[in-house]
Write a protein that holds these residues in place. Structure first.
Motif, PDB file in Angstrom:
ATOM      1  N   ASP A  16       2.431   3.065 -23.658  1.00  0.00           N
ATOM      2  CA  ASP A  16       3.476   3.325 -24.247  1.00  0.00           C
ATOM      3  C   ASP A  16       4.073   1.947 -24.107  1.00  0.00           C
ATOM      4  OD1 ASP A  16       3.129   6.067 -25.065  1.00  0.00           O
ATOM      5  OD2 ASP A  16       4.214   6.862 -23.561  1.00  0.00           O
TER       6      ASP A  16
ATOM      7  N   MET B 220       5.754  -0.629 -26.965  1.00  0.00           N
ATOM      8  CA  MET B 220       7.217  -0.887 -26.841  1.00  0.00           C
ATOM      9  C   MET B 220       7.488  -2.423 -26.646  1.00  0.00           C
ATOM     10  SD  MET B 220       9.599   1.411 -24.394  1.00  0.00           S
ATOM     11  CE  MET B 220       9.424   2.950 -24.924  1.00  0.00           C
ATOM     12  N   ILE B 221       6.779  -2.970 -25.896  1.00  0.00           N
ATOM     13  CA  ILE B 221       7.178  -4.396 -25.593  1.00  0.00           C
ATOM     14  C   ILE B 221       6.495  -5.039 -26.891  1.00  0.00           C
ATOM     15  CG2 ILE B 221       6.635  -6.411 -24.435  1.00  0.00           C
ATOM     16  CD1 ILE B 221       6.453  -4.496 -21.839  1.00  0.00           C
TER      17      ILE B 221
ATOM     18  N   GLY C 218       8.641  -4.509 -29.988  1.00  0.00           N
ATOM     19  CA  GLY C 218       9.910  -5.387 -29.786  1.00  0.00           C
ATOM     20  C   GLY C 218       9.800  -6.660 -30.071  1.00  0.00           C
ATOM     21  N   PHE C 219       8.675  -7.351 -29.723  1.00  0.00           N
ATOM     22  CA  PHE C 219       8.387  -8.645 -29.835  1.00  0.00           C
ATOM     23  C   PHE C 219       8.262  -9.029 -31.278  1.00  0.00           C
ATOM     24  CE2 PHE C 219       4.611 -11.683 -30.044  1.00  0.00           C
ATOM     25  CZ  PHE C 219       5.148 -12.700 -29.630  1.00  0.00           C
TER      26      PHE C 219
ATOM     27  N   LYS D  85       9.720  -7.181 -33.831  1.00  0.00           N
ATOM     28  CA  LYS D  85      10.827  -6.774 -34.792  1.00  0.00           C
ATOM     29  C   LYS D  85      11.068  -7.572 -35.778  1.00  0.00           C
ATOM     30  CE  LYS D  85      13.867  -5.354 -31.878  1.00  0.00           C
ATOM     31  NZ  LYS D  85      14.562  -4.736 -30.789  1.00  0.00           N
TER      32      LYS D  85
END
Ligand SMILES: Nc1ncnc2c1ncn2[C@@H]1O[C@H](COP(=O)(O)OP(=O)(O)OP(=O)(O)O)[C@@H](O)[C@H]1O
Ligand SMILES: [Mg+2]
Lengths: 481, 251
Positions: free
Chosen positions: A443, A447-448, A451-452, A454
């Protein structure tokens, strides 16, 4: 299974007209020469001009050498050991049920939430005619036709719109451009043609239809999109589900032509089979994609999410010729296992006040190798040209690599160039922080990574962005721990 | 609730924890003080399951379960929470998204239903008020570009949201200005309950004026060398750690 023969008939009928041959089998024997090029053209029932076009490309290709500057390593390809034409498989030759398919692949389909019938099609299983979504296709065609948009296979276009093909095919990526483009011009299997007339805003994303029906276009795919003045079209290529293909080498060509005040948005989510953990059996993907902003204030936007392929060699580019034309490139590329990618873009500023934006996000895990290679060239007459480039790399683990190779050529002093590059790593601290809040390592990575990426996902059509996010999480499962 | 027995742990081939004993009962607040490098953060990390530490002897149980056998996320889901001495930045990861994912993963493991966006936002707004945090922090990436004090407050905010059974606060007071210290302490006090226990690691007895501990421990060279009431902290402040060490040697 009463419907099966019907499908068979439909599939084969396309290839039957104009069929006179010395080579009678469904798949040509390996090798390439004048005769094979002619035979391909004949099998597809092409008019004379197309046969000549292919032959010219083939003869030129013979004088070319395979490029070796990309930072990828693979065994030398023997171009004479490849078969250059195969008719679509007949149902009796396909796997009969999902039981015969690699369970790992099926698991991925399930995680992506792909409907069962579609899973079968992706896995190359013979499917009932029902699935061919004839009704969906018909609705699509109808509303496109009402708008005057031409959307068909390139083979159909060669027959039905020879003038447009003569005018535009090869006008952006000529057969002399590079080794793989030359080969593609000689032997291209099939692909897509889109023509959007003046002032027309294409009434739908050209996606769903494509995703269901235009699979199996073969290893040498060719796409041509023409947007006349003031028109707009958004085209979606590829599929989030991993696609299996027996052909290892894929050399596609995509050409975009945009006139005054027109815009093409071209989004790709590519997930070819990357090979097993040792990198065996993966697809080599050598693609030439180029868009020509011919008219003033025209715009091309390339967005790509690349997670598959053993080897990717791909530089979607923009020729910014029209005054005030705009080129954009948004890219997420993932290399894991033993995948290698050399990818980037070229922005060639020719006209005045041209603008380009490059946002490249590279993610490398395991032993993945990745190079961003980007060229920004500002020509002499490109007064007031502007470029903004941002290249970010994210590493997961210690064995992967990421390199950035920017080429910048400025021949006009009024140019305004910005370049930013960062490299970061998902640290143990970050993972522990997330886990101490109850999240699993997977997870946390997902998530990271999301985000990277986006900024790039924001450029994708909504529905595709959601799929791309899911895809990324799935492809990075097992990248940590 | 937490029982630590003879815990020894190495890091990088060096023994840092050297036979640590501690028992924390429900509702208790324990303060741990001790010189730099004595192993306070190491202890917090070992309890919460950070990699890189080798436990060579001893045990740690949480509500009867062997804590050391669990993954960090499993410990979090059981109700253990660590407020980091150095909170970690997660660039690009939206704070609200992160908190929602964390809370829901914990709720799910407890068999509770996951919160939807609306009820989550309502919950989060309430908790923000307790810590006097600005809404705008929610729209930003986790800890990225937060000031030192904001990071620390964000840790306690997370604690308020996740409602752990046992919270370990590792120097949450360091780097806070006087007003922020009071806000954080109020936040912590608001979370005190007969079911919730806390281990508060600090260098300053000032924090203990706000958060009244039940027990104060002194950790030195990987061992708890003295435990006492609140007055122990005052005495330490006055005399320094040398006093205990010297006394220890004399005894
Ligand atoms: N990865 C490591 N390799 C070697 N030594 C380490 C490592 N991590 C921590 N240490 C050492 O362990 C000892 C204890 O560190 P720890 O962070 O637990 O101290 P602390 O009591 O929290 O100190 P402070 O009050 O400064 O926060 C220190 O001497 C530190 O240098
Ligand atoms: Mg510490």
């Amino acid at each position: 299974m009463t419907s099966a023969p019907a499908v068979d008939d439909i599939v084969r009928s396309e290839y039957e007209h104009g069929f006179t041959t010395e080579i009678a089998s469904e798949t040509f024997p390996p090798g390439l020469d004048d005769g094979v090029v002619r035979a391909i053209s004949r099998r597809k029932g092409e008019p004379e001009f197309m046969t000549e076009w292919r032959l010219k490309a083939y003869r030129h290709w013979l004088t070319m050498t395979e490029p070796n500057w990309a930072a990828v390593a693979y065994p030398k390809i023997d171009f004479q050991s490849i078969s250059y034409f195969s008719a679509p498989k007949r149902p009796e030759d396909m796997p009969k049920s999902l039981d015969e398919i690699d369970p790992v692949l099926l698991e991925t389909y399930q995680k992506l939430g792909i409907p069962l019938e579609e899973q079968k099609a992706l896995a190359g299983i013979a499917v009932d005619a029902v699935f061919d979504s004839v009704s969906v296709a018909t609705t699509f065609r109808k509303s496109l036709a009402e708008a005057g948009v031409i959307f068909c296979s390139i083979s159909e276009a060669v027959h039905d719109y020879p003038d447009l093909i003569k005018q535009y095919l090869g006008s952006v990526v000529p057969h002399t451009d590079n080794y793989y483009a030359g080969l593609n011009a000689a032997v291209f299997s099939d692909g897509t043609f889109v023509y959007v007339p003046k002032g027309v805003r294409c009434p739908m994303e050209l996606s769903t239809y494509f995703r269901i029906n235009a699979r199996n276009t073969g290893q040498f795919e060719r796409t041509l999109i023409v947007a006349e003045a003031g028109s707009y079209v958004s085209y979606l290529e590829g599929c989030t589900a991993p696609q299996r293909d027996e052909n290892q080498l894929h050399a596609a060509v995509v050409e975009l032509i945009v006139m005054e005040d027109a815009e093409i948005k071209y989004s790709t989510v590519q997930n070819w089979y990357p090979g097993d953990a040792q990198g065996k059996g993966g697809i080599y993907n050598f693609v030439t994609k180029r868009g020509d902003c011919r008219g003033a204030r025209s715009k091309i936007s390339w967005t790509q999410v690349e997670t598959g392929s053993a080897i990717t060699w791909k530089y979607p580019s923009c020729l910014l010729r029209g005054e005030g034309s705009v080129g954009e490139f948004y890219s997420v590329a993932v290399t894991k296992g033993r995948q290698q990618a050399d990818t980037g873009t070229k922005m060639i500023h020719i006209g005045k006040d041209t603008r380009s934006t490059i946002v490249s996000k590279g993610i490398s895990a395991n032993q993945g190798r990745q190079t961003y290679r980007g060229l920004v060239r500002i020509g002499q007459r490109a007064d007031g040209a502007r470029n903004h480039t941002q290249c970010d790399s994210l590493l997961i683990g210690d064995c992967c690599t990421a390199n950035t190779v920017p080429y910048i050529e400025v021949r006009n002093p009024s140019a305004n160039m910005e370049h930013e590059a960062t490299t970061s790593k998902i640290s143990d601290d970050q993972l522990f922080y997330c886990r101490s809040r109850g999240l699993t390592a997977e997870d946390a990575v997902s998530m990271i990574v999301n985000g990277f990426c986006k900024e790039v996902f924001n450029e994708l059509p909504m529905e595709f962005a959601v799929e791309a996010q899911k895809l990324l999480s799935i492809s990075l499962e097992g990248a940590v721990g | 609730m937490l029982v630590v027995n003879g815990l020894k742990a190495d890091v990088g081939g060096k023994e840092i924890l050297r036979g640590l004993n501690l028992e924390v009962n429900p509702g208790e607040v324990h303060a741990i003080m001790g010189p730099n490098g004595s192993g306070k953060s190491t202890f917090a990390h070992v309890l919460s399951g950070r990699e890189g530490y080798t436990v060579t002897a001893g045990s740690a149980t949480f509500e009867g379960q062997d804590l050391l056998a669990l993954e960090p996320e499993e410990r979090a889901r059981l109700g253990l929470f660590l407020a980091f001495q150095y909170p970690v930045e997660l660039p690009g990861v939206n704070n609200t998204y992160f908190l929602k994912a964390a809370l829901n993963s914990i709720r799910k493991s407890r068999g509770e239903h996951e919160l939807d966006a609306v009820s989550f936002l309502r919950l989060i707004k309430d908790k923000l008020k307790i810590l006097h945090l600005d809404d705008s922090l929610l729209k930003r990436a986790v800890n990225a570009g937060f000031s030192g004090g904001e990071k620390k407050r964000n840790e306690i905010f997370q604690m308020a949201l996740l409602e752990p059974k046992l919270a370990i606060l590792d120097e949450t007071d360091s780097g806070l200005d006087i007003d922020a210290l009071r806000v954080v302490a109020d936040g912590v006090n608001a979370l005190r309950s007969p079911q919730r226990s806390m281990i508060v690691v600090t260098h300053y007895q000032r924090l203990l004026d706000y958060i009244q501990p039940d027990v104060v421990h002194v950790l030195s060279k990987g061992r708890i060398i003295r435990s006492g009431g609140k007055e122990l902290a005052l005495e330490l402040e006055e005399k320094g750690y040398g006093w205990i060490d010297a006394e220890g040697q004399a005894a």
